[in-house]
Write an enzyme that holds these catalytic residues in place. Structure first.
Site, short mmCIF file in Angstrom:
data_model
loop_
_atom_site.label_atom_id
_atom_site.label_comp_id
_atom_site.label_asym_id
_atom_site.label_seq_id
_atom_site.Cartn_x
_atom_site.Cartn_y
_atom_site.Cartn_z
N ASN A 7 0.87 -1.17 0.00
CA ASN A 7 0.00 0.00 0.00
C ASN A 7 0.91 1.22 0.00
O ASN A 7 1.45 1.61 1.04
CB ASN A 7 -0.88 -0.05 1.26
CG ASN A 7 -1.85 1.11 1.33
OD1 ASN A 7 -1.86 1.98 0.46
ND2 ASN A 7 -2.66 1.13 2.37
N ARG A 90 -2.73 -2.20 -3.23
CA ARG A 90 -3.95 -1.44 -2.97
C ARG A 90 -3.94 -0.19 -3.84
O ARG A 90 -2.97 0.57 -3.82
CB ARG A 90 -4.00 -1.05 -1.50
CG ARG A 90 -5.23 -0.26 -1.21
CD ARG A 90 -5.33 0.16 0.22
NE ARG A 90 -6.53 0.96 0.37
CZ ARG A 90 -6.72 1.83 1.34
NH1 ARG A 90 -5.79 2.00 2.25
NH2 ARG A 90 -7.84 2.50 1.41
N HIS A 179 -13.43 2.42 0.50
CA HIS A 179 -13.39 1.34 1.52
C HIS A 179 -14.06 0.06 1.00
O HIS A 179 -14.55 -0.74 1.80
CB HIS A 179 -14.13 1.76 2.81
CG HIS A 179 -13.54 2.95 3.51
ND1 HIS A 179 -14.31 3.97 4.00
CD2 HIS A 179 -12.27 3.28 3.80
CE1 HIS A 179 -13.55 4.88 4.57
NE2 HIS A 179 -12.29 4.48 4.45
N ARG A 240 -12.47 15.42 8.12
CA ARG A 240 -13.34 15.78 6.98
C ARG A 240 -14.74 16.10 7.48
O ARG A 240 -15.24 15.45 8.39
CB ARG A 240 -13.42 14.62 5.98
CG ARG A 240 -12.13 14.29 5.30
CD ARG A 240 -12.36 13.26 4.19
NE ARG A 240 -11.10 12.63 3.82
CZ ARG A 240 -10.88 11.32 3.88
NH1 ARG A 240 -11.83 10.50 4.28
NH2 ARG A 240 -9.72 10.84 3.53
N GLU A 383 -8.51 -5.80 5.25
CA GLU A 383 -8.41 -5.46 3.82
C GLU A 383 -7.26 -6.20 3.15
O GLU A 383 -7.34 -6.60 1.99
CB GLU A 383 -8.25 -3.95 3.66
CG GLU A 383 -9.52 -3.22 4.08
CD GLU A 383 -9.34 -1.73 4.31
OE1 GLU A 383 -9.66 -0.96 3.40
OE2 GLU A 383 -8.90 -1.33 5.39
#
Ligand code: AMP
Length: 399
Positions: A7, A90, A179, A240, A383
């Protein structure tokens, strides 16, 4: 087969080596501060820790050091890097091009590059990671797994915005969602835990971490999700804002003399838990302060809880019911308080939490009361395992 999961960020590279025969992690690590002073590699093998301070001028050097750490006589887990059968990467944005994971070839790389305009911070960094590993592992097959691809099953009524259709047809402005690997993994685990076929289940998955999104999974497919063209849409997050009235931006920008880039910076990096509480983007800090009576921390939590509750209501309506609600990621797996507050007063929907069972952190558990019609599941996400499984399947040609 042993599979390496990578990743890559703009200045970091996370990795994990998984032995697929037993689906166990052999080692994982992080290379930080690539291209800037103070480069460092940290690797763990069970309890064993290894650290290396070294300048990493670029991702190629970072990859070389990662491989050296994995084959290190004392700290490594492999005799030779030839033992790595494949690499799974990823990749954040697959746009409409990728409805599933893909073997990496020149066309795949081109498509990832084309989607960079939707994820300018992530896709170019992911590409750097892919190119660097290709340079140092020339003959190893590689696979790209996308955060967006699970959501490509959404129908137009879920993915379109109410804007002129040309924005979609010409510019591809639409909801993509993120996600996806996590929503897919926990919804599949949920079906397993319930001993049912995913095709017969309506599940709402709540991935609540630094970034958060919810997903309506009907019959094993994503039919709606809260993040949009970018990860800014949806519920309140660490920094956010989540959903706001777009017209409020014009008002704020006029009054504070901000340009659009400054405004987006505020919405992405200075809002959310941090902006509302004025304290921290970290849920632990905010929960602790709220418990001690900090008013803005309490307001931030109320906003978050209420926002998640609204999505659960909306997705239940969209799917015509719900069989299970799943909580995952840092906050979802660990915050018993959040689960309790989000699911309070939902008995009318058949949602009833067992408050004692709910006192669980980071473990798979059904925390619903025995007489709850809807199951409430805590499922740690994984993941990397999804990426490794997709990589194995594609490399073995079974997909
Ligand atoms: P993630 O992005 O999935 O790593 O999640 C990070 C978020 O999980 C941060 O806001 C953490 O504060 C939160 N988190 C981790 N552990 C806990 C905990 N025990 N209670 C509440 N929040 C937690």
């Amino acid at each position: 087969m042993k599979i390496l999961i990578v990743n890559a960020g703009s200045s970091s590279l996370k990795y994990q080596l998984i032995d697929m025969e037993r689906e166990v992690t052999m080692a994982k690590g992080l290379v930080e501060r690539i291209g800037i002073p103070g480069g460092r590699l940290k690797q763990t093998r069970g309890e064993h820790k290894y650290e290396l301070d070294m300048h990493m001028p670029d991702h190629i050097e970072a990859c070389k050091q990662m491989l050296q750490a994995l084959v290190h006589e004392e700290h490594g887990v492999l005799n030779s890097m030839d033992e790595i059968g494949a690499v799974g990467h990823r990749v954040v944005h697959g746009g409409e091009h990728f409805t599933a994971s893909s073997l990496i070839d020149e066309d795949c790389l081109k498509a990832i590059e084309q989607n960079s305009s939707f994820a300018p911070l992530h896709n170019p960094a992911n590409l750097m990671g892919i190119r660097a590993t290709q340079m140092v592992m020339k003959d190893t097959p590689m696979v790209a797994v996308f955060d967006t691809s699970f959501h490509q099953s959404m129908p137009p009524k879920s993915f379109l915005y109410g804007m002129p259709m040309e924005y979609y047809t010409d510019l591809k402005v639409r909801r993509y969602g993120f996600h996806g690997t996590s929503h897919r993994y926990v919804s599949e685990r949920a079906a397993r835990m319930l001993g049912r076929d995913a095709k017969d289940l309506k599940i709402i998955t709540c991935h609540l971490g630094n970034g958060s999104s919810l997903c309506a999974v009907d019959g094993g497919k994503s039919v709606d999700t809260s993040m949009g063209l970018t990860p800014l849409e949806g519920v309140l997050m660490g920094t956010r804002s989540g959903n706001v009235d777009p017209a409020s931006l014009q008002y704020i920008m006029n009054h504070l003399h901000l340009d659009i880039n400054q405004m987006m910076d505020v919405l992405n990096k200075k809002s959310g838990l941090l902006g509302v509480s004025g304290l921290s983007s970290d849920m632990r800090d905010v929960e602790e302060a709220a418990a001690q009576g900090h008013q803005r921390a309490q307001i931030a939590l109320n906003l978050l809880h209420n926002g998640i509750k609204k999505y659960i209501g909306a997705y239940t309506a969209v799917m015509g019911g719900v069989d299970a609600i799943v909580f995952t990621a840092g906050i979802g797996e660990n915050s018993a308080e959040l689960r309790e507050r989000v699911l309070s007063n939902m008995e009318y929907l058949g949602v009833k939490l067992d408050k004692e069972k709910n006192q669980v952190r980071g473990k798979e558990r059904d925390v619903a009361a025995a007489d709850s019609k809807v199951r409430i599941l805590v499922i740690p996400t994984n993941e990397e395992l999804v990426i490794a499984r997709d990589t194995l399947a594609l490399v073995q040609g079974s997909k």
